[in-house]
Design a protein around this motif. Sequence first.
Motif, PDB file in Angstrom:
ATOM      1  N   GLU A 112     -11.839 -61.420  -5.387  1.00 15.69           N
ATOM      2  CA  GLU A 112     -11.382 -60.722  -4.184  1.00 15.69           C
ATOM      3  C   GLU A 112     -10.984 -59.272  -4.460  1.00 15.69           C
ATOM      4  O   GLU A 112     -11.407 -58.365  -3.730  1.00 15.69           O
ATOM      5  N   LEU A 113     -10.159 -59.048  -5.491  1.00 14.58           N
ATOM      6  CA  LEU A 113      -9.751 -57.668  -5.776  1.00 14.58           C
ATOM      7  C   LEU A 113     -10.920 -56.776  -6.183  1.00 14.58           C
ATOM      8  O   LEU A 113     -11.027 -55.639  -5.699  1.00 14.58           O
ATOM      9  N   PRO A 114     -11.811 -57.224  -7.075  1.00 12.71           N
ATOM     10  CA  PRO A 114     -12.964 -56.370  -7.389  1.00 12.71           C
ATOM     11  C   PRO A 114     -13.797 -56.008  -6.159  1.00 12.71           C
ATOM     12  O   PRO A 114     -14.253 -54.867  -6.025  1.00 12.71           O
ATOM     13  N   LEU A 115     -13.997 -56.978  -5.256  1.00 13.25           N
ATOM     14  CA  LEU A 115     -14.786 -56.700  -4.058  1.00 13.25           C
ATOM     15  C   LEU A 115     -14.027 -55.827  -3.056  1.00 13.25           C
ATOM     16  O   LEU A 115     -14.642 -55.192  -2.190  1.00 13.25           O
ATOM     17  N   ALA A 116     -12.696 -55.782  -3.189  1.00  7.93           N
ATOM     18  CA  ALA A 116     -11.883 -54.965  -2.279  1.00  7.93           C
ATOM     19  C   ALA A 116     -11.712 -53.536  -2.780  1.00  7.93           C
ATOM     20  O   ALA A 116     -11.136 -52.700  -2.062  1.00  7.93           O
ATOM     21  N   SER A 148     -12.538 -50.350  -0.480  1.00  8.93           N
ATOM     22  CA  SER A 148     -11.549 -50.112   0.564  1.00  8.93           C
ATOM     23  C   SER A 148     -10.251 -49.564  -0.021  1.00  8.93           C
ATOM     24  O   SER A 148      -9.637 -48.649   0.550  1.00  8.93           O
ATOM     25  N   ILE A 149      -9.840 -50.100  -1.159  1.00  7.17           N
ATOM     26  CA  ILE A 149      -8.602 -49.642  -1.797  1.00  7.17           C
ATOM     27  C   ILE A 149      -8.719 -48.186  -2.222  1.00  7.17           C
ATOM     28  O   ILE A 149      -7.803 -47.379  -2.009  1.00  7.17           O
ATOM     29  N   ILE A 150      -9.841 -47.819  -2.825  1.00  2.00           N
ATOM     30  CA  ILE A 150     -10.036 -46.438  -3.261  1.00  2.00           C
ATOM     31  C   ILE A 150     -10.050 -45.491  -2.066  1.00  2.00           C
ATOM     32  O   ILE A 150      -9.487 -44.386  -2.122  1.00  2.00           O
ATOM     33  N   SER A 151     -10.681 -45.913  -0.981  1.00 10.48           N
ATOM     34  CA  SER A 151     -10.687 -45.078   0.227  1.00 10.48           C
ATOM     35  C   SER A 151      -9.275 -44.812   0.724  1.00 10.48           C
ATOM     36  O   SER A 151      -8.924 -43.682   1.094  1.00 10.48           O
ATOM     37  N   GLY A 152      -8.440 -45.857   0.712  1.00  8.55           N
ATOM     38  CA  GLY A 152      -7.050 -45.690   1.113  1.00  8.55           C
ATOM     39  C   GLY A 152      -6.280 -44.771   0.184  1.00  8.55           C
ATOM     40  O   GLY A 152      -5.484 -43.942   0.631  1.00  8.55           O
ATOM     41  N   LEU A 191     -15.602 -48.014 -11.042  1.00 11.76           N
ATOM     42  CA  LEU A 191     -15.133 -49.388 -10.882  1.00 11.76           C
ATOM     43  C   LEU A 191     -16.047 -50.245 -10.016  1.00 11.76           C
ATOM     44  O   LEU A 191     -15.844 -51.452  -9.918  1.00 11.76           O
ATOM     45  N   THR A 192     -17.018 -49.618  -9.381  1.00 10.60           N
ATOM     46  CA  THR A 192     -17.902 -50.367  -8.481  1.00 10.60           C
ATOM     47  C   THR A 192     -19.360 -50.124  -8.821  1.00 10.60           C
ATOM     48  O   THR A 192     -20.182 -49.880  -7.935  1.00 10.60           O
ATOM     49  N   THR A 193     -19.669 -50.228 -10.109  1.00 10.36           N
ATOM     50  CA  THR A 193     -21.068 -50.042 -10.521  1.00 10.36           C
ATOM     51  C   THR A 193     -21.970 -51.092  -9.893  1.00 10.36           C
ATOM     52  O   THR A 193     -23.163 -50.845  -9.694  1.00 10.36           O
ATOM     53  N   TRP A 194     -21.400 -52.242  -9.545  1.00 14.13           N
ATOM     54  CA  TRP A 194     -22.199 -53.315  -8.949  1.00 14.13           C
ATOM     55  C   TRP A 194     -22.748 -52.934  -7.586  1.00 14.13           C
ATOM     56  O   TRP A 194     -23.740 -53.495  -7.113  1.00 14.13           O
ATOM     57  N   THR A 195     -22.098 -51.948  -6.904  1.00 13.90           N
ATOM     58  CA  THR A 195     -22.597 -51.551  -5.586  1.00 13.90           C
ATOM     59  C   THR A 195     -23.872 -50.733  -5.696  1.00 13.90           C
ATOM     60  O   THR A 195     -24.594 -50.570  -4.697  1.00 13.90           O
ATOM     61  N   ARG A 196     -24.169 -50.228  -6.896  1.00 14.20           N
ATOM     62  CA  ARG A 196     -25.382 -49.422  -7.090  1.00 14.20           C
ATOM     63  C   ARG A 196     -26.437 -50.160  -7.884  1.00 14.20           C
ATOM     64  O   ARG A 196     -27.459 -49.582  -8.240  1.00 14.20           O
TER      65      ARG A 196
END
Length: 239
Positions: free
Chosen positions: A156-160, A163-167, A231-236
């Motif tokens: 849950e935290l990795p997938l969030a 949104s957390i970085i945007s905040g 932290l979100t290399t999986w999104t690419r």
Amino acid sequence: MSGIATPGDPEIPDYGDASRCVIDNGVFCTDWFVQQWPEVFQPALLEHVVMTVVAVAVGFAISFIAAVLAYRRAWLSSPFGAVATFLYTLPPLALFQLLVPITGLTMVTVEIALVCFTLVILFRAVLAGLLGVPDDAKRAARGMGLDSGQILRMVELPLAIPSIISGLRVATVLTVSIATIAAFVVDAGLGSPILKAISSPFNTQFIGAGALAVLLAFVLDGLLALVGRALTTWTRAKV
């Protein structure tokens, strides 16, 4: 460093050694800015960075705990959200004034106020990120034998994170801005040279400190964007 910053004339070098730009009060005198950097602008910039980082870090810690609790117990979302929203709607100077009788003209007053303005942004960002985790991912994690704590940490935290970085980015830029007003409470940060230059006809101190505040907001926002990408290399990842 504490005490109310009082408006006053900037420390303009003696005209015998000053450039024509300083004498004529040009729009921006680079030589004067460079000369005053070690004593005026660099300390103010470092103080501003510290104020911002401390406020965002403390605000994130509070908001993160509250968001996780609200994620587990949905009924907690409304009370914390209402309090955080109320604090966010208060004018900064009004909140400073309310805190001064309690904590005095100190950095504690400034940090409490700055933290209050970050709460609603960070709380909503963390909670929205957690609520946005696909049910399929959670079901798959439970099927692998993970308990609720492991699912939170590993799924849950990795997938969030997006949104957390945007905040964090929004809260950081907002804090850099509001921290300039802190000069009405403590003689610190980039708001101090700005406030002192308001009553002076000399342009460079006001423009220099203001430009540094804008640049600081851009730099911190960019750094957080890079952290988010790391932290979100999986999104690419390519399918």
